[in-house]
Design a protein around this motif. Sequence first.
Motif, mmCIF file in Angstrom:
data_model
loop_
_atom_site.group_PDB
_atom_site.id
_atom_site.type_symbol
_atom_site.label_atom_id
_atom_site.label_comp_id
_atom_site.label_asym_id
_atom_site.label_seq_id
_atom_site.Cartn_x
_atom_site.Cartn_y
_atom_site.Cartn_z
ATOM 1 N N ILE A 83 0.879 -1.165 0.000
ATOM 2 C CA ILE A 83 0.000 0.000 0.000
ATOM 3 C C ILE A 83 0.915 1.212 0.000
ATOM 4 C CG2 ILE A 83 -1.756 1.281 1.267
ATOM 5 C CD1 ILE A 83 -2.680 -1.383 2.423
ATOM 6 N N PHE A 84 1.160 1.720 -1.189
ATOM 7 C CA PHE A 84 2.099 2.827 -1.344
ATOM 8 C C PHE A 84 1.353 4.146 -1.468
ATOM 9 C CE2 PHE A 84 4.223 -0.846 -3.445
ATOM 10 C CZ PHE A 84 5.176 -1.050 -2.467
ATOM 11 N N SER A 85 2.011 5.208 -1.048
ATOM 12 C CA SER A 85 1.411 6.531 -1.086
ATOM 13 C C SER A 85 1.003 6.941 -2.498
ATOM 14 C CB SER A 85 2.378 7.572 -0.516
ATOM 15 O OG SER A 85 2.670 7.277 0.822
ATOM 16 N N ILE A 86 1.851 6.639 -3.467
ATOM 17 C CA ILE A 86 1.499 6.976 -4.847
ATOM 18 C C ILE A 86 1.176 5.715 -5.645
ATOM 19 C CG2 ILE A 86 2.789 9.146 -4.886
ATOM 20 C CD1 ILE A 86 4.905 7.637 -6.587
ATOM 21 N N GLY A 87 0.653 4.725 -4.968
ATOM 22 C CA GLY A 87 0.336 3.458 -5.608
ATOM 23 C C GLY A 87 -0.687 3.557 -6.720
ATOM 24 N N PHE A 88 -1.452 4.629 -6.718
ATOM 25 C CA PHE A 88 -2.464 4.806 -7.752
ATOM 26 C C PHE A 88 -1.854 4.903 -9.148
ATOM 27 C CE2 PHE A 88 -1.431 8.965 -6.032
ATOM 28 C CZ PHE A 88 -1.161 9.711 -7.172
#
Length: 129
Positions: A83-88
């Motif tokens: 679950i990464f901060s810029i995973g989007f």
Amino acid sequence: MKNTIKFFALLDIISIALLAKQFWQILTHLNEIPDQILSQAKVVLLLPLFVSLFVSAAGLILFKKFGFITYYIQFPFRLVVWIFSIGFITYLPEVLNLGERWFDILFRICFIAEFFRLYFTIKIHRSSF
């Protein structure tokens, strides 16, 4: 500094929005989790991590110490559960039909960016508190 932290809070809110459907599916299908240890570990880590995203987002928006501390606690679990901060940005190859190679590149960027976020969060935390 405060704008950077508010940006990090916005990234947490985006993570909440993107994880909401997965979180709900896990909650409604707990009895269907595979018996494999890794699958169970991911579920066990994902549930509290999702809830803690609300805490970190609220704490960072308000520029409170508990938001920083919550992020520090989340950090290793974010790496394990992906679950990464810029995973989007990993959705871009799917949306733009770019192929799997781009997903791998963007995934690595997300991983590295999470360490940059940690670095800047620590730096801002030290200078502010």
